[in-house]
Design a protein around this motif. Sequence first.
Motif, mmCIF file in Angstrom:
data_model
loop_
_atom_site.group_PDB
_atom_site.id
_atom_site.type_symbol
_atom_site.label_atom_id
_atom_site.label_comp_id
_atom_site.label_asym_id
_atom_site.label_seq_id
_atom_site.Cartn_x
_atom_site.Cartn_y
_atom_site.Cartn_z
ATOM 1 N N GLY A 64 0.951 -1.074 0.445
ATOM 2 C CA GLY A 64 0.030 0.254 -0.115
ATOM 3 C C GLY A 64 1.191 1.339 0.156
ATOM 4 N N ARG A 67 1.914 1.791 -3.348
ATOM 5 C CA ARG A 67 1.090 2.427 -4.269
ATOM 6 C C ARG A 67 0.922 4.356 -3.757
ATOM 7 N NH1 ARG A 67 -3.135 -0.685 -5.905
ATOM 8 N NH2 ARG A 67 -2.667 -2.252 -6.515
ATOM 9 N N TYR A 78 -0.267 -0.681 -12.555
ATOM 10 C CA TYR A 78 -0.667 -2.304 -13.888
ATOM 11 C C TYR A 78 0.110 -3.083 -12.765
ATOM 12 C CZ TYR A 78 -1.220 1.256 -17.005
ATOM 13 O OH TYR A 78 -2.580 2.122 -18.054
ATOM 14 N N GLY A 80 -0.047 -7.318 -10.573
ATOM 15 C CA GLY A 80 -0.514 -8.574 -10.555
ATOM 16 C C GLY A 80 -0.717 -9.132 -11.553
ATOM 17 N N TYR A 99 -4.162 -7.182 -15.836
ATOM 18 C CA TYR A 99 -3.476 -6.773 -14.437
ATOM 19 C C TYR A 99 -5.098 -6.918 -13.747
ATOM 20 C CZ TYR A 99 -5.141 -1.963 -15.100
ATOM 21 O OH TYR A 99 -5.646 -1.007 -15.798
ATOM 22 N N ASN A 100 -4.532 -7.363 -11.890
ATOM 23 C CA ASN A 100 -5.189 -6.877 -11.733
ATOM 24 C C ASN A 100 -5.192 -5.775 -10.555
ATOM 25 O OD1 ASN A 100 -6.705 -6.822 -9.379
ATOM 26 N ND2 ASN A 100 -7.204 -9.151 -8.701
ATOM 27 N N PRO A 101 -5.742 -4.215 -10.614
ATOM 28 C CA PRO A 101 -5.393 -3.220 -9.974
ATOM 29 C C PRO A 101 -5.465 -3.436 -8.785
ATOM 30 C CG PRO A 101 -7.810 -3.204 -10.872
ATOM 31 C CD PRO A 101 -6.539 -4.234 -11.590
ATOM 32 N N ASP A 102 -6.311 -4.568 -7.925
ATOM 33 C CA ASP A 102 -6.152 -4.803 -7.007
ATOM 34 C C ASP A 102 -4.783 -5.484 -6.109
ATOM 35 O OD1 ASP A 102 -9.073 -3.508 -6.549
ATOM 36 O OD2 ASP A 102 -9.492 -4.617 -7.572
ATOM 37 N N THR A 103 -4.121 -5.995 -6.586
ATOM 38 C CA THR A 103 -3.072 -6.710 -6.349
ATOM 39 C C THR A 103 -2.468 -6.230 -4.977
ATOM 40 O OG1 THR A 103 -3.040 -7.958 -8.612
ATOM 41 C CG2 THR A 103 -1.341 -8.023 -6.953
ATOM 42 N N VAL A 104 -2.503 -6.497 -3.660
ATOM 43 C CA VAL A 104 -1.587 -6.222 -2.881
ATOM 44 C C VAL A 104 -0.539 -6.828 -2.293
ATOM 45 C CG1 VAL A 104 -3.377 -4.128 -2.080
ATOM 46 C CG2 VAL A 104 -3.626 -7.279 -1.533
ATOM 47 N N ASN A 106 0.475 -8.861 1.033
ATOM 48 C CA ASN A 106 0.159 -8.446 1.587
ATOM 49 C C ASN A 106 0.767 -9.397 3.098
ATOM 50 O OD1 ASN A 106 -0.365 -11.444 1.608
ATOM 51 N ND2 ASN A 106 -2.213 -12.614 0.885
#
Length: 132
Positions: A64, A67, A78, A80, A99-104, A106
């Motif tokens: 995060g 980001r 971009y 994930g 791609y996955n914009p919500d990838t974090v 963890n």
Amino acid sequence: MKIAVTYENGQVFQHFGHCKLFCLADTETGSRELIDPMGEGHGALAGFLQAHGVDALICGGIGGGARVALAQAGITLYPGVTGDVEAAIAALQNGTLNYNPDTVCNHHHDHGEGHSCGSHACGEDKHGCGGN
């Protein structure tokens, strides 16, 4: 446009904050360059990429804080992405990048209260940063 991709052995590296090489692709000239951030670390990598004129970043997992730093630097993210670096660059250019914009990433959230992972002396295996 200048695109940076986290890089390891021709593949998209899966942990932005520990990336040892970036592939810089200039879409106007078609040139490619591998650059070493020389251990810049999570927070400073956004400034490092900004100083190299990067407009967009393709990566796997990302935390995060990184980001936020990238957004403040005006770099489009971009996350994930897995697979071949050159294929990812081509896909971004032609509008088909998966791609996955919500990838974090963890693993930053797995520690106890009051714990800071700023130096990354903990959790060296970095599970959870595979862009899923």
